[in-house]
Design an enzyme around this catalytic site. Structure first.
Site, PDB file in Angstrom:
ATOM      1  N   SER A   8       0.840  -1.201   0.000  1.00 27.33           N
ATOM      2  CA  SER A   8       0.000   0.000   0.000  1.00 27.33           C
ATOM      3  C   SER A   8       0.874   1.250   0.000  1.00 27.33           C
ATOM      4  O   SER A   8       0.379   2.364   0.087  1.00 27.33           O
ATOM      5  CB  SER A   8      -0.939  -0.012   1.217  1.00 27.33           C
ATOM      6  N   ASP A  73      10.225  -6.642  -1.328  1.00 28.21           N
ATOM      7  CA  ASP A  73      10.788  -6.268  -0.029  1.00 28.21           C
ATOM      8  C   ASP A  73      12.200  -5.789  -0.305  1.00 28.21           C
ATOM      9  O   ASP A  73      12.965  -6.450  -1.008  1.00 28.21           O
ATOM     10  CB  ASP A  73      10.800  -7.430   0.965  1.00 28.21           C
ATOM     11  N   SER A  74      12.497  -4.620   0.195  1.00 34.34           N
ATOM     12  CA  SER A  74      13.799  -4.039  -0.132  1.00 34.34           C
ATOM     13  C   SER A  74      14.324  -3.233   1.036  1.00 34.34           C
ATOM     14  O   SER A  74      13.586  -2.887   1.957  1.00 34.34           O
ATOM     15  CB  SER A  74      13.687  -3.164  -1.381  1.00 34.34           C
ATOM     16  N   GLY A 155      12.361   6.983   0.701  1.00 34.61           N
ATOM     17  CA  GLY A 155      13.239   6.159   1.540  1.00 34.61           C
ATOM     18  C   GLY A 155      14.571   6.846   1.783  1.00 34.61           C
ATOM     19  O   GLY A 155      14.626   8.000   2.191  1.00 34.61           O
TER      20      GLY A 155
END
Length: 200
Positions: A8, A73-74, A155
């Site tokens: 999301s 996923d990072s 990020g």
């Protein structure tokens, strides 16, 4: 065959939709009522699979025939922080927002007496459907610095300078970033699998 993204995170959704524009893509909340997924894996791959499985299992039987769940996923692994924040990158500060996470990373690095460090990003992509489970991964090497630069991205992008560049990811255009990023590399491999799975 359609793809439902098991995230999301609006930034990730935009990036994934851009890179996977040849496919029919739906965000998690366009198909399902959003729900929390506990990411308790010990690796990027495990967490990506946990998210993709959870979303695929939430689909009804008809939707399962029409959709493949795809998850990313990072995170960033910083050498002077012994590979941290790693799988905890999104919640490194405990607050779950990008600015707090970046501030904590810089503070931890400075506490160890460094104003920059070698680092790398890792992305794991998981795909779950009736045909099985598949995963790919990509890596981008570079360094983190102690001063934010640039307005693009999200990020840790404003702290990360990719190898061979003199700008942070946040100073690069979307196209420049997408051509070198860890997520792009993992998704290019995922596309090969998706093309096979979405035939017919």
């Amino acid at each position: 065959m359609k793809i439902i993204l098991a995230t999301s995170n609006k930034h990730k959704v935009l990036e994934l939709k851009e890179i996977l524009k040849d496919f029919e893509i739906y965000a998690f909340d366009e198909v399902l009522t959003p729900f929390e997924i506990e990411e308790n894996g010990k690796t990027f791959k495990e967490n990506a699979l946990i998210k993709a499985r959870a979303v695929f299992n939430a689909l009804d039987e008809k939707q399962k025939k029409d959709f493949i769940a795809l998850s990313d996923d990072s995170g960033i692994c910083v050498d002077v922080l012994e590979g941290n924040p790693g799988i905890y990158s999104a919640r490194f500060s405990g607050k779950g927002d990008d600015k707090s996470n970046r501030d904590k990373l810089v503070n931890e690095m400075i506490k160890k007496g460094f104003n920059q460090s070698r680092a790398h990003y890792v992305a794991a992509i998981a795909m779950v459907g009736l045909m099985g489970e598949f995963s790919t991964h990509g890596t981008m090497y570079g360094k983190v610095i102690d001063t934010e630069k640039g307005e693009n991205g999200f990020g840790y992008d404003s702290l990360f300078i990719p190898k061979g560049f003199d700008k942070t990811l946040a100073q690069l255009s979307v196209d420049e970033k997408n051509n070198i990023s860890h997520r792009f590399k993992a998704l290019e491999l995922a596309k090969i699998i998706l093309k096979i799975l979405t035939k017919g």
